[in-house]
Design a protein around this motif. Structure first.
Motif, PDB file in Angstrom:
ATOM      1  N   TRP A   5       0.830  -1.208   0.000  1.00  0.00           N
ATOM      2  CA  TRP A   5       0.000   0.000   0.000  1.00  0.00           C
ATOM      3  C   TRP A   5       0.864   1.257   0.000  1.00  0.00           C
ATOM      4  CZ3 TRP A   5      -1.006   3.852   3.799  1.00  0.00           C
ATOM      5  CH2 TRP A   5      -2.045   4.708   3.469  1.00  0.00           C
ATOM      6  N   LEU A   6       1.949   1.264   0.790  1.00  0.00           N
ATOM      7  CA  LEU A   6       2.819   2.436   0.859  1.00  0.00           C
ATOM      8  C   LEU A   6       3.525   2.704  -0.461  1.00  0.00           C
ATOM      9  CD1 LEU A   6       4.497   1.932   4.356  1.00  0.00           C
ATOM     10  CD2 LEU A   6       2.794   3.653   3.753  1.00  0.00           C
ATOM     11  N   GLY A   7       3.782   1.647  -1.226  1.00  0.00           N
ATOM     12  CA  GLY A   7       4.472   1.803  -2.501  1.00  0.00           C
ATOM     13  C   GLY A   7       3.707   2.637  -3.505  1.00  0.00           C
ATOM     14  N   THR A   8       2.403   2.742  -3.323  1.00  0.00           N
ATOM     15  CA  THR A   8       1.590   3.531  -4.259  1.00  0.00           C
ATOM     16  C   THR A   8       1.583   5.019  -3.898  1.00  0.00           C
ATOM     17  OG1 THR A   8      -0.444   3.217  -2.993  1.00  0.00           O
ATOM     18  CG2 THR A   8       0.083   1.539  -4.648  1.00  0.00           C
ATOM     19  N   LEU A   9       2.121   5.377  -2.726  1.00  0.00           N
ATOM     20  CA  LEU A   9       2.099   6.759  -2.272  1.00  0.00           C
ATOM     21  C   LEU A   9       3.373   7.502  -2.683  1.00  0.00           C
ATOM     22  CD1 LEU A   9       0.846   6.190   1.397  1.00  0.00           C
ATOM     23  CD2 LEU A   9      -0.519   6.833  -0.596  1.00  0.00           C
ATOM     24  N   THR A  10       3.276   8.807  -2.692  1.00  0.00           N
ATOM     25  CA  THR A  10       4.473   9.622  -2.925  1.00  0.00           C
ATOM     26  C   THR A  10       5.385   9.495  -1.710  1.00  0.00           C
ATOM     27  OG1 THR A  10       3.561  11.610  -1.904  1.00  0.00           O
ATOM     28  CG2 THR A  10       3.106  11.285  -4.266  1.00  0.00           C
ATOM     29  N   PRO A  11       6.681   9.772  -1.850  1.00  0.00           N
ATOM     30  CA  PRO A  11       7.586   9.661  -0.697  1.00  0.00           C
ATOM     31  C   PRO A  11       7.152  10.498   0.507  1.00  0.00           C
ATOM     32  CG  PRO A  11       8.859   9.848  -2.709  1.00  0.00           C
ATOM     33  CD  PRO A  11       7.413  10.066  -3.085  1.00  0.00           C
TER      34      PRO A  11
END
Length: 88
Positions: free
Chosen positions: A45-51
């Motif tokens: 899930w975090l991989g789809t977010l911006t840094p």
């Protein structure tokens, strides 16, 4: 008149506050595993977010876990260890 040589106490002296180096180690011991577990659990899930969003989510979850959950336990463990060493 007060006794200049008081009788030794049966209880060891209380541990003082941690040094900067002890506190740094305690924080590292709390933060690194917490962030590792959160990354493993939320990685997809975090991989789809911006840094920036990913960092915000991780910090929002990790800080309360570290401050309210892990740091009090590490302080107690440190106190127990120092008391055990002092009583020997």
């Amino acid at each position: 008149m007060t006794n200049p040589h008081p009788a030794p106490s049966s209880r060891p002296a209380a541990a003082g506050p941690p040094t900067k180096h002890q506190l740094a180690l305690m924080i590292w011991l709390a933060v690194f595993p917490t962030l590792t577990l959160l990354n493993l659990a939320l990685g997809d899930w975090l991989g789809t977010l911006t840094p920036v969003a990913r960092t915000f989510v991780l910090a929002t979850i990790a800080v309360p876990i570290v401050i309210y959950g892990l740091m009090p336990q590490l302080h107690r463990l440190r106190r127990r260890l120092l008391t055990r060493v002092a009583s020997r």
